[in-house]
Design an enzyme around this catalytic site. Structure first.
Site, mmCIF file in Angstrom:
data_model
loop_
_atom_site.group_PDB
_atom_site.id
_atom_site.type_symbol
_atom_site.label_atom_id
_atom_site.label_comp_id
_atom_site.label_asym_id
_atom_site.label_seq_id
_atom_site.Cartn_x
_atom_site.Cartn_y
_atom_site.Cartn_z
ATOM 1 N N LYS A 165 0.830 -1.199 0.000
ATOM 2 C CA LYS A 165 0.000 0.000 0.000
ATOM 3 C C LYS A 165 0.871 1.258 0.000
ATOM 4 O O LYS A 165 1.684 1.452 0.903
ATOM 5 C CB LYS A 165 -0.916 0.008 1.229
ATOM 6 C CG LYS A 165 -1.725 -1.279 1.408
ATOM 7 C CD LYS A 165 -2.562 -1.630 0.177
ATOM 8 C CE LYS A 165 -3.195 -3.009 0.313
ATOM 9 N NZ LYS A 165 -3.909 -3.420 -0.908
ATOM 10 N N LYS A 265 -13.232 -8.169 -6.741
ATOM 11 C CA LYS A 265 -13.573 -8.376 -5.336
ATOM 12 C C LYS A 265 -15.039 -8.791 -5.274
ATOM 13 O O LYS A 265 -15.934 -8.035 -5.649
ATOM 14 C CB LYS A 265 -13.350 -7.085 -4.541
ATOM 15 C CG LYS A 265 -11.882 -6.616 -4.506
ATOM 16 C CD LYS A 265 -11.263 -6.808 -3.138
ATOM 17 C CE LYS A 265 -9.799 -6.436 -3.085
ATOM 18 N NZ LYS A 265 -9.563 -5.005 -2.884
HETATM 19 MG MG MG Z 1 -6.441 -2.893 -4.158
#
Ligand code: MG
Length: 369
Positions: A165, A265
């Site tokens: 991240k 997702k």
């Molecule tokens: Mg992602």
């Protein structure tokens, strides 16, 4: 076969340690999970889970899952859960949008359909490839050396893929990326996940500064329009995650060449029934796929594992194992788990895992015919 009861549980899933993403803008400490069991008049039951990644990450939250199921219940009760697209259509007519609330019901229908057919969900999705799917770690934003230390912790568990991240200030992001690339092991996948944090200018600055590395950036900016705008000004491969919600998004990504990679997702796109169409469009355009839960227990990871294992290995990059970030386990030792860095799905019918009722407590709602 008809659905005659929908039982709903709300369960708090604490993270083992706090987690930051989007340059430290978003912090997470626990997840609000919803578990759903559909019972049928044939005695076959199916399990679903809907666990948004907190309420600040996407337009989704735990109470919204449960409110959505309350609204959808009358449209779902009495239907044959094996007719997956009929259930999907009934839900879409009853409550347009709200994909994340529909996903757990869709998941439970796939579980029942698989059990009834004597096939795993991966086989129902077209056929399970035997090899496991690499699991990507999820490396919280921090100082470069702290991030590498976390990567090392996951390496010790067998991980060969990492979703790192980034998305804070551009100087530090460039430093993070160069430092981690210098310390990348041969054959390791590192995806730099910005989680929408950069402006167009920031994305162009960082992506061009490290263009020599050839690394892939996930969701560098907020919207698909942003990706279209930065596309001709940068040359790093792009992955779309948060802004891939519908089949229409996927066809746009494919048609306009917005990305080389997508991250499907399941909870965000509304479940397996919708996700398999997105998968098919991606594969037919040479777009590689990550397949992940938005978060949750081993049930959510197992669902993602089934879809992942229906994708040919060369087009399937990695999945995620959110369960390893939690301090509770609703199905200890069962379902898809980390085997030396790979998530594998069992050949058992349906989903192949059910939670311990004792771990869920009392249902918060029951809807019946
Ligand atoms: Mg992602």
């Amino acid at each position: 076969m008809k659905i005659n009861r929908i039982s709903v549980w709300a369960v708090e899933l604490p993270l083992s340690k706090p987690y930051w993403l989007s340059g430290g803008r978003l912090k997470f400490e626990k997840l609000d999970a919803t578990f759903v069991r559909l019972d049928t008049d044939a005695g076959v039951s199916g399990w679903g889970e809907g666990t948004p990644w907190g309420n600040t990450y996407l337009p989704a939250h735990g109470p919204g899952v449960r409110a959505g199921i309350e609204t959808l219940a009358s449209a779902v009760l009495g239907r044959d859960p094996r007719k997956l697209e009929h259930v999907e259509r009934a839900m879409d007519l009853e409550l347009p949008g709200h994909l994340y609330a529909k996903a757990p019901i869709d998941m439970a229908c796939w579980d029942i359909a698989g059990k009834a057919a004597g096939q795993s969900i991966a086989d129902m999705l077209g056929g399970r490839y035997e090899d496991g799917t690499p699991i990507a770690s999820s490396i919280s934003t921090g100082a470069p050396s702290d991030m590498l230390a976390l990567v090392d912790e996951y390496r010790a568990l067998g991980y060969r893929a990492h979703s790192v991240k980034v998305g804070a200030d551009t100087e530090l992001d460039i430093e993070r990326i160069r430092f981690l690339e210098q310390n990348r092991k041969p054959g390791e996948i590192i995806l730099y996940d910005v989680n929408r944090a950069w402006t167009r200018a920031q994305a162009i600055t960082v992506m061009n500064a490290v263009a020599d590395l050839g690394v892939t950036f996930e969701q560098p900016c907020e919207t698909l329009d942003d990706l279209a705008a930065i596309r001709p000004l940068t040359r790093s491969p792009i992955s779309v995650d948060e802004r891939l919600e519908t089949l229409g998004d996927m066809t746009r990504i494919a048609r306009d060449g917005l990305a080389e990679v997508v991250n499907i997702k399941l909870n965000r796109v509304g479940g397996l029934t919708k996700a398999r169409r997105i998968r098919d469009v991606a594969l037919s355009h040479g777009v590689q796929c990550y397949v992940m839960a938005t978060g949750g227990s081993v049930l959510a990871d197992t669902e993602a594992g089934h879809l992942a294992q229906s994708i040919p290995p060369e087009m399937r990059l990695a999945t995620w194992s959110c369960q390893e970030m939690l301090s509770v386990d609703v199905a200890p030792g069962r379902g898809s788990r980390n085997h030396n860095g790979d998530l594998t799905v069992a050949d058992a019918p349906g989903l192949g895992v059910e939670p311990d009722l004792g771990a869920l407590g009392e249902p918060v709602a029951i809807y019946e015919v």
